[in-house]
Scaffold this motif. Sequence first.
Motif, mmCIF file in Angstrom:
data_model
loop_
_atom_site.group_PDB
_atom_site.id
_atom_site.type_symbol
_atom_site.label_atom_id
_atom_site.label_comp_id
_atom_site.label_asym_id
_atom_site.label_seq_id
_atom_site.Cartn_x
_atom_site.Cartn_y
_atom_site.Cartn_z
ATOM 1 N N GLY B 58 0.699 -1.176 0.243
ATOM 2 C CA GLY B 58 0.167 -0.668 0.122
ATOM 3 C C GLY B 58 0.777 1.579 -0.293
ATOM 4 N N ALA B 59 2.191 1.002 -0.789
ATOM 5 C CA ALA B 59 2.638 2.557 -0.585
ATOM 6 C C ALA B 59 2.473 3.058 -1.222
ATOM 7 C CB ALA B 59 4.416 2.582 -0.884
ATOM 8 N N ASP B 60 2.307 2.581 -2.759
ATOM 9 C CA ASP B 60 1.518 3.653 -3.458
ATOM 10 C C ASP B 60 0.033 3.763 -4.493
ATOM 11 O OD1 ASP B 60 4.131 1.764 -6.005
ATOM 12 O OD2 ASP B 60 4.273 3.849 -4.648
ATOM 13 N N ASP B 61 -0.977 4.621 -4.416
ATOM 14 C CA ASP B 61 -1.735 4.880 -4.257
ATOM 15 C C ASP B 61 -2.164 4.352 -5.590
ATOM 16 O OD1 ASP B 61 -4.185 7.543 -4.543
ATOM 17 O OD2 ASP B 61 -4.263 5.520 -5.250
ATOM 18 N N LEU B 62 -3.019 3.764 -5.960
ATOM 19 C CA LEU B 62 -3.242 2.848 -7.317
ATOM 20 C C LEU B 62 -4.450 3.687 -7.927
ATOM 21 C CD1 LEU B 62 -2.620 -0.946 -6.620
ATOM 22 C CD2 LEU B 62 -1.015 1.210 -7.670
ATOM 23 N N GLY B 63 -4.210 4.402 -8.024
ATOM 24 C CA GLY B 63 -5.893 4.950 -8.284
ATOM 25 C C GLY B 63 -5.717 5.238 -9.359
ATOM 26 N N TYR B 64 -4.188 5.699 -9.677
ATOM 27 C CA TYR B 64 -3.832 6.423 -11.193
ATOM 28 C C TYR B 64 -3.884 5.315 -12.386
ATOM 29 C CZ TYR B 64 0.564 3.551 -10.971
ATOM 30 O OH TYR B 64 1.527 2.777 -10.962
ATOM 31 N N PHE B 65 -4.448 4.383 -12.267
ATOM 32 C CA PHE B 65 -4.125 3.248 -13.219
ATOM 33 C C PHE B 65 -5.570 2.302 -13.068
ATOM 34 C CE2 PHE B 65 -3.106 -0.971 -12.673
ATOM 35 C CZ PHE B 65 -2.217 -0.740 -11.311
ATOM 36 N N ILE B 66 -6.004 2.001 -11.795
ATOM 37 C CA ILE B 66 -7.433 1.419 -11.639
ATOM 38 C C ILE B 66 -8.428 2.212 -11.318
ATOM 39 C CG2 ILE B 66 -7.975 -0.128 -9.795
ATOM 40 C CD1 ILE B 66 -4.866 -1.519 -9.847
ATOM 41 N N LYS B 67 -9.094 1.586 -11.999
ATOM 42 C CA LYS B 67 -10.679 2.584 -11.905
ATOM 43 C C LYS B 67 -12.016 2.151 -11.103
ATOM 44 C CE LYS B 67 -14.054 1.868 -14.929
ATOM 45 N NZ LYS B 67 -14.937 2.641 -16.052
ATOM 46 N N ARG B 68 -11.138 1.459 -11.233
ATOM 47 C CA ARG B 68 -12.147 -0.175 -9.306
ATOM 48 C C ARG B 68 -12.336 -1.118 -9.987
ATOM 49 N NH1 ARG B 68 -17.175 -1.441 -12.339
ATOM 50 N NH2 ARG B 68 -17.865 0.686 -13.604
ATOM 51 N N VAL B 69 -12.016 -1.868 -8.358
ATOM 52 C CA VAL B 69 -11.990 -3.266 -7.811
ATOM 53 C C VAL B 69 -13.119 -3.219 -7.080
ATOM 54 C CG1 VAL B 69 -10.993 -4.326 -6.587
ATOM 55 C CG2 VAL B 69 -9.787 -2.494 -7.279
ATOM 56 N N THR B 70 -14.138 -4.122 -8.034
ATOM 57 C CA THR B 70 -15.166 -5.352 -7.688
ATOM 58 C C THR B 70 -14.715 -6.671 -6.663
ATOM 59 O OG1 THR B 70 -16.191 -4.316 -9.404
ATOM 60 C CG2 THR B 70 -17.320 -5.743 -8.456
ATOM 61 N N PHE B 71 -15.680 -6.550 -5.681
ATOM 62 C CA PHE B 71 -14.478 -7.879 -4.440
ATOM 63 C C PHE B 71 -16.054 -8.240 -4.756
ATOM 64 C CE2 PHE B 71 -10.752 -7.221 -3.228
ATOM 65 C CZ PHE B 71 -10.748 -5.050 -3.210
ATOM 66 N N LYS B 72 -16.585 -9.754 -5.119
ATOM 67 C CA LYS B 72 -17.530 -10.404 -5.161
ATOM 68 C C LYS B 72 -17.522 -11.474 -3.292
ATOM 69 C CE LYS B 72 -21.182 -12.111 -6.588
ATOM 70 N NZ LYS B 72 -22.001 -12.972 -5.842
ATOM 71 N N LEU B 73 -18.085 -11.392 -2.655
ATOM 72 C CA LEU B 73 -17.900 -11.770 -1.081
ATOM 73 C C LEU B 73 -19.230 -12.505 -1.455
ATOM 74 C CD1 LEU B 73 -18.682 -8.773 0.990
ATOM 75 C CD2 LEU B 73 -16.223 -10.051 -0.265
ATOM 76 N N HIS B 74 -19.163 -13.754 -0.722
ATOM 77 C CA HIS B 74 -20.497 -14.966 -0.113
ATOM 78 C C HIS B 74 -21.626 -14.394 0.221
ATOM 79 C CE1 HIS B 74 -21.771 -18.914 1.233
ATOM 80 N NE2 HIS B 74 -20.626 -19.227 0.674
ATOM 81 N N ASP B 75 -22.543 -15.092 -0.813
ATOM 82 C CA ASP B 75 -23.564 -14.543 -1.560
ATOM 83 C C ASP B 75 -24.334 -13.992 0.315
ATOM 84 O OD1 ASP B 75 -24.455 -16.890 -3.723
ATOM 85 O OD2 ASP B 75 -23.896 -14.849 -3.975
ATOM 86 N N LYS B 86 -12.812 4.272 -5.356
ATOM 87 C CA LYS B 86 -11.371 5.198 -5.312
ATOM 88 C C LYS B 86 -11.060 4.901 -4.353
ATOM 89 C CE LYS B 86 -13.956 8.501 -1.895
ATOM 90 N NZ LYS B 86 -13.636 7.191 -1.008
ATOM 91 N N PRO B 87 -9.622 4.973 -4.395
ATOM 92 C CA PRO B 87 -8.439 3.980 -3.203
ATOM 93 C C PRO B 87 -9.057 4.036 -1.767
ATOM 94 C CG PRO B 87 -7.024 5.727 -4.891
ATOM 95 C CD PRO B 87 -9.036 5.688 -4.933
ATOM 96 N N PRO B 88 -8.703 4.075 -0.727
ATOM 97 C CA PRO B 88 -7.817 2.555 -1.235
ATOM 98 C C PRO B 88 -9.048 1.170 -1.395
ATOM 99 C CG PRO B 88 -8.323 3.164 1.528
ATOM 100 C CD PRO B 88 -8.210 4.329 0.446
ATOM 101 N N PHE B 89 -8.610 0.651 -2.376
ATOM 102 C CA PHE B 89 -9.459 -0.460 -2.691
ATOM 103 C C PHE B 89 -9.463 -2.059 -1.779
ATOM 104 C CE2 PHE B 89 -10.142 1.173 -6.999
ATOM 105 C CZ PHE B 89 -8.400 1.863 -7.343
#
Lengths: 489, 251
Positions: B58-75, B86-89
Amino acid sequence: MTSAADIRSVLSVPEPTPGSSQQIKKPVATNKRPQGISRELYELIGDSVPSVVPQQSKARLKLKPNLGSGPPRSRWEWREFRNGARTDGLRLSHWVKAGADPDAAYPFEHYNVVSNPYRYTEEEYAQLLEDPEWSKEETDYLFQMIEDYDSRFLVIHDRYEFPGGVLRSLEDLKDRYYSICRRLVRNRPWNGDESSRSKILGLLAFEKERELTRKQYLRSLENRTPEQIAEEEALYLELKRLEQTERQFKKDRDDLLRTLLGIESGLSDIQLSDDSTLHGLNTMPEIKKSKKRIGSSMEIDSPSTPSNSMIQQRRIPIVKNAAFDAQHCITRIDLPQTTVTKSSHQAAALRSYKIPTPKQAVATKVAQTLSEHGVNSSRLVMPTRENLLHLESLIEATTLLLETKKNVDRVEQDIRFMKAKVLRRDGQLGGEGGEVPMEVDQEAVADDDDVGIHSGRGARKKNARRSMSMSSVDTAAQAGRSNKRQKQG
Amino acid sequence: MATDRVRVRGLSIHRPIIYGNTASLLTEKETSPSGHTHKWTVAVRSAASGPDSDIVGGADDLGYFIKRVTFKLHDTYPNAARNIDKPPFEVSETGWGEFEVNIKIYFVPEAGEKQITLYHHLKLHPWLEGEGSVPPPLEVATKLGPVHSWQYDEIVFNDPFQSFLNILTAHPPTPLPRTSKKPVPYNTANPASLEASRGGVPEFTQAMEKEEAEKLEAAKKAVFMEQERLRLRLHEREKELDLLKQQLGET
């Protein structure tokens, strides 16, 4: 030790008053203690014994040589010896130290190296080696000489005297010999791969014309007159001077351009160092081409020619720095000259997706082998580019290893089978010793190739006797019969 | 500019990331009434850890190339599809069971790339030796501290668009430290690192990479030697076989 009085007398120093000088007086009186040496000498060296005692040897003139009494007293014998390199059995003799091993090999034996010259058979000659200028007898004569004189062409050429033949130069002989050898190598069945064959062909490459011109050139080089040598020297110096002026000219021109067009003109600050004028001339047209290439990161941009059109500034930043690449995690690869299509673009992906997997057939075995070495072949802790390459080559090597193992097993299987057959055949011929092959036969039934079984059967058909069958098809009855034989035998 | 949509050929650029989760036990007070035993955070971060940081990476902010992260949890979780724009993802939740989290990373439009999918097995119970599927008792677990399960990986962009390349080069990644005093992040591909992974917040280092490279090299050497040995044996055996064939050929 010189006494104080002596010093004073020498230096003419006045007598000191008592107490003005401290002289350590040795408790030695100046009585004549030593004998044999004079008083002065004694005072010079004091009490010490002379470290070097003069050696009084007898007059050392005409030293008599110390013969016959040296501790390593060697005796020599005149002995006959055998030269293993000789074929005529001639026994010569030489002086040998008495203690030397009488059966030691003659030390110069191994220098009799015989090289393997090429020899052709009659059919080969008839098919391949006919030549209008060379009769068969002359060619045979030449090859005989080559064998006798171990391919030493100078000697051969000197002694070459074919009755009724034309005068042959050294190059003629060589040409004939090497062309024959090349043809033989090409047409004989070759046990090996193509690259080694082409290497040998390269060794045998001989061009008569080139040889002649080369020798002529050397001769002319040797026979240059002094004026010619001087002229050549002068020309060489002139060439060097011209190169230097050209380099200077280029440098000046670049400086000028830089000042005119500014720092951003795209010219680098590094200059090429020309090694020769020709090289310098050739770089001009290439410079433009290299400008357009994105190029490897370590490439030095050469200064461009002052063309009419200004130097095109490409939007693509030509990065010359490996450190920059490393910092930004950029990898550059050589472009294959394939056409670019939308589909030829590889999508962005995790590097783990590109972990190499071996083929289905051997995948499990490869994974097993690798786990024995402590490597998980499906997942890397740190899947970087280098580690991925390592893993890839490792998987390749393991696949190769498994293949070799399979081959070894197969060959060993065949060997066992063959051995069994041999023993059995010998056993039948000899009438005994049939025990071992039977047990071996039982084992070797497992997974023989069909070929093995058929050939076995074929061989056995020749023998009228009862024989142990190899295939599992045969009944146990036959086995029973053979076992009986074993008990009797 | 039009030239920005030209792909830079012969160039590939990557960014190191880590993805995974951290989990810790809930105290008696916190567990009731939901019946959840652990609280956990699953995240996608840059591989290098910031100085004096108490999280992994987590030293760098990844927002410059990642737009969105989707986490699919258990139903069984409400709103199982968590979108982080937006970061932090990362997603923090409480729970009692381990399950597989489906992670999709969407890149900024300039990249012109489709999303990539990762999978991560949410780890709640401490890493243990052997293949024990029985989670250890509470005391042992509490003593061992929070559980970390992280995987290093690199997102590789081939022939990127010029504009995207500019964006990427404007944000160079913090390089991994060569070594670290912090524990080594555990990975099932390297069971030997279990001991070194205990006792604090782990950190990814270049030393880990080197260690793996050395391991691979050693294995390669061993394989080569074995290969040589077998090849010699094969050669000998083939000669033997030929001899036997000849023997049988005669008579």
